[in-house]
Motif scaffolding. Structure first.
Motif, PDB file in Angstrom:
ATOM      1  N   PRO A 135       0.809  -1.224   0.000  1.00 51.31           N
ATOM      2  CA  PRO A 135       0.000   0.000   0.000  1.00 51.31           C
ATOM      3  C   PRO A 135       0.841   1.272   0.000  1.00 51.31           C
ATOM      4  N   ASP A 136       2.090   1.181   0.490  1.00 53.67           N
ATOM      5  CA  ASP A 136       2.985   2.340   0.514  1.00 53.67           C
ATOM      6  C   ASP A 136       3.884   2.414  -0.711  1.00 53.67           C
ATOM      7  N   GLY A 137       3.644   1.572  -1.706  1.00 51.53           N
ATOM      8  CA  GLY A 137       4.475   1.548  -2.910  1.00 51.53           C
ATOM      9  C   GLY A 137       5.355   0.323  -2.924  1.00 51.53           C
ATOM     10  N   PRO A 138       6.181   0.185  -3.967  1.00 50.20           N
ATOM     11  CA  PRO A 138       7.061  -0.982  -4.071  1.00 50.20           C
ATOM     12  C   PRO A 138       8.042  -1.049  -2.889  1.00 50.20           C
ATOM     13  N   ARG A 139       8.242  -2.252  -2.392  1.00 52.14           N
ATOM     14  CA  ARG A 139       9.185  -2.483  -1.296  1.00 52.14           C
ATOM     15  C   ARG A 139       9.898  -3.804  -1.535  1.00 52.14           C
ATOM     16  N   TYR A 140      11.050  -3.973  -0.865  1.00 53.85           N
ATOM     17  CA  TYR A 140      11.756  -5.253  -0.918  1.00 53.85           C
ATOM     18  C   TYR A 140      11.064  -6.233   0.029  1.00 53.85           C
ATOM     19  N   ALA A 141      10.828  -7.445  -0.454  1.00 49.22           N
ATOM     20  CA  ALA A 141      10.163  -8.466   0.352  1.00 49.22           C
ATOM     21  C   ALA A 141      11.153  -9.305   1.146  1.00 49.22           C
ATOM     22  N   THR A 142      12.385  -9.431   0.663  1.00 45.52           N
ATOM     23  CA  THR A 142      13.365 -10.318   1.286  1.00 45.52           C
ATOM     24  C   THR A 142      14.559  -9.511   1.783  1.00 45.52           C
ATOM     25  N   ARG A 143      14.940  -9.773   3.021  1.00 44.27           N
ATOM     26  CA  ARG A 143      16.113  -9.124   3.620  1.00 44.27           C
ATOM     27  C   ARG A 143      16.968 -10.208   4.253  1.00 44.27           C
ATOM     28  N   LYS A 144      18.238 -10.284   3.811  1.00 43.44           N
ATOM     29  CA  LYS A 144      19.179 -11.245   4.384  1.00 43.44           C
ATOM     30  C   LYS A 144      20.267 -10.459   5.110  1.00 43.44           C
ATOM     31  N   ASP A 145      20.240 -10.534   6.423  1.00 42.99           N
ATOM     32  CA  ASP A 145      21.231  -9.839   7.239  1.00 42.99           C
ATOM     33  C   ASP A 145      22.528 -10.633   7.296  1.00 42.99           C
ATOM     34  N   PHE A 146      23.636  -9.922   7.482  1.00 48.21           N
ATOM     35  CA  PHE A 146      24.932 -10.580   7.626  1.00 48.21           C
ATOM     36  C   PHE A 146      25.792  -9.790   8.596  1.00 48.21           C
ATOM     37  N   VAL A 147      26.828 -10.452   9.097  1.00 43.61           N
ATOM     38  CA  VAL A 147      27.855  -9.787   9.896  1.00 43.61           C
ATOM     39  C   VAL A 147      29.150  -9.868   9.119  1.00 43.61           C
ATOM     40  N   TYR A 148      29.976  -8.843   9.294  1.00 43.64           N
ATOM     41  CA  TYR A 148      31.265  -8.836   8.601  1.00 43.64           C
ATOM     42  C   TYR A 148      32.018 -10.123   8.914  1.00 43.64           C
ATOM     43  N   GLY A 149      32.617 -10.682   7.881  1.00 46.30           N
ATOM     44  CA  GLY A 149      33.324 -11.949   7.978  1.00 46.30           C
ATOM     45  C   GLY A 149      32.583 -13.045   7.237  1.00 46.30           C
ATOM     46  N   GLU A 150      31.266 -12.874   7.043  1.00 49.39           N
ATOM     47  CA  GLU A 150      30.479 -13.860   6.315  1.00 49.39           C
ATOM     48  C   GLU A 150      30.538 -13.576   4.810  1.00 49.39           C
ATOM     49  N   ASP A 151      30.247 -14.603   4.031  1.00 46.59           N
ATOM     50  CA  ASP A 151      30.084 -14.411   2.597  1.00 46.59           C
ATOM     51  C   ASP A 151      28.747 -13.727   2.340  1.00 46.59           C
ATOM     52  N   VAL A 152      28.734 -12.851   1.333  1.00 39.28           N
ATOM     53  CA  VAL A 152      27.547 -12.066   1.008  1.00 39.28           C
ATOM     54  C   VAL A 152      27.238 -12.276  -0.473  1.00 39.28           C
ATOM     55  N   THR A 153      26.009 -12.635  -0.783  1.00 37.45           N
ATOM     56  CA  THR A 153      25.595 -12.828  -2.172  1.00 37.45           C
ATOM     57  C   THR A 153      24.845 -11.594  -2.642  1.00 37.45           C
ATOM     58  N   ILE A 154      25.372 -10.991  -3.712  1.00 38.86           N
ATOM     59  CA  ILE A 154      24.786  -9.802  -4.335  1.00 38.86           C
ATOM     60  C   ILE A 154      24.475 -10.187  -5.768  1.00 38.86           C
ATOM     61  N   GLY A 155      23.195 -10.321  -6.073  1.00 39.15           N
ATOM     62  CA  GLY A 155      22.817 -10.797  -7.403  1.00 39.15           C
ATOM     63  C   GLY A 155      23.268 -12.231  -7.578  1.00 39.15           C
ATOM     64  N   ASP A 156      24.046 -12.469  -8.630  1.00 38.87           N
ATOM     65  CA  ASP A 156      24.535 -13.822  -8.929  1.00 38.87           C
ATOM     66  C   ASP A 156      25.925 -14.093  -8.361  1.00 38.87           C
ATOM     67  N   TRP A 157      26.476 -13.159  -7.591  1.00 46.17           N
ATOM     68  CA  TRP A 157      27.869 -13.273  -7.183  1.00 46.17           C
ATOM     69  C   TRP A 157      28.010 -13.221  -5.674  1.00 46.17           C
ATOM     70  N   THR A 158      28.915 -14.046  -5.173  1.00 47.53           N
ATOM     71  CA  THR A 158      29.173 -14.101  -3.741  1.00 47.53           C
ATOM     72  C   THR A 158      30.578 -13.605  -3.468  1.00 47.53           C
ATOM     73  N   ILE A 159      30.683 -12.679  -2.513  1.00 45.29           N
ATOM     74  CA  ILE A 159      31.979 -12.134  -2.105  1.00 45.29           C
ATOM     75  C   ILE A 159      32.116 -12.263  -0.594  1.00 45.29           C
ATOM     76  N   SER A 160      33.342 -12.161  -0.135  1.00 47.80           N
ATOM     77  CA  SER A 160      33.603 -12.181   1.297  1.00 47.80           C
ATOM     78  C   SER A 160      33.443 -10.767   1.864  1.00 47.80           C
ATOM     79  N   SER A 161      32.947 -10.686   3.096  1.00 49.73           N
ATOM     80  CA  SER A 161      32.930  -9.396   3.793  1.00 49.73           C
ATOM     81  C   SER A 161      34.006  -9.368   4.874  1.00 49.73           C
ATOM     82  N   GLU A 162      34.936 -10.308   4.773  1.00 51.33           N
ATOM     83  CA  GLU A 162      36.019 -10.406   5.747  1.00 51.33           C
ATOM     84  C   GLU A 162      36.980  -9.227   5.604  1.00 51.33           C
TER      85      GLU A 162
END
Length: 196
Positions: A162-189
């Motif tokens: 009702p408030d307009g388009p929003r993101y439905a999925t949120r994946k939280d991470f802490v530094y040191g974990e791998d992070v997937t952005i689109g089709d690619w996974t990088i380290s946040s270490e």
């Protein structure tokens, strides 16, 4: 007095153009970066060096190592949707090199992802304002890295609310974990944190 929709739109266009002209005149004279949101002009006093810029550089390099050659991680772009009255400047955007050829501001619908490193001076701009604006602009993936806390989130799956388009999925991470952005996974270490 009633304003016809066309007159209202022309008025909004005029206000947006005035804000655009104002920030262009200040870009080289006032430190930080300026963006235009539905609420008006946002000024972010991100430091030109230090943990913020080192994080931006590290993320860009890590992404470009895992992405195909025709996809780039571009820094400090203008992403603009003039009809919506929004101009944003992601710290990093993931885009096909072919979509960069026109020059000027980028069409947000050509972006694969936008990445922000949270500013110490204005964290709500990244965590609140851009979480609202990026799905409105059609950006399919929004990743946030927060050097204040060593945490972040990747937001995806735009859906209508009702408030307009929003993101439905949120994946939280802490530094040191791998992070997937689109089709690619990088380290946040070993990403830098803001000092006290």
């Amino acid at each position: 007095m009633t304003i016809a929709p066309d007159s209202e739109r022309r008025g909004a266009d005029h206000v947006y153009r005035a804000m655009r002209d104002l920030i262009e005149s200040m870009d080289d004279t006032v430190p930080g970066k300026f963006e235009i949101t539905k609420e008006g002009i946002v000024h972010d006093m991100a430091a030109p060096v230090g943990p913020h810029e080192l994080t931006v550089l590290g993320l860009r390099k890590r992404l470009e190592k895992v992405m195909p050659e025709e996809i780039v991680a571009h820094t400090e772009p203008d992403v603009e949707d003039e009809p919506e009255g929004i101009l944003r400047r992601p710290d990093v955007m993931v885009i096909a090199e072919a979509d960069m050829e026109d020059g000027g501001s980028f069409d947000p619908r050509t972006l694969i992802a936008a990445i922000e490193v949270v500013s110490r001076s204005n964290p709500d701009n990244d965590w609140v304002g851009k979480t609202r604006d990026y799905p409105l602009l059609g950006l399919p993936v929004y990743a946030v890295f927060d050097p204040r806390t060593g945490t972040g989130a990747v937001l995806t799956d735009i859906h209508s609310t009702p408030d307009g388009p929003r993101y439905a999925t949120r994946k939280d991470f802490v530094y040191g974990e791998d992070v997937t952005i689109g089709d690619w996974t990088i380290s946040s270490e070993n990403l830098p944190l803001y000092g006290d």
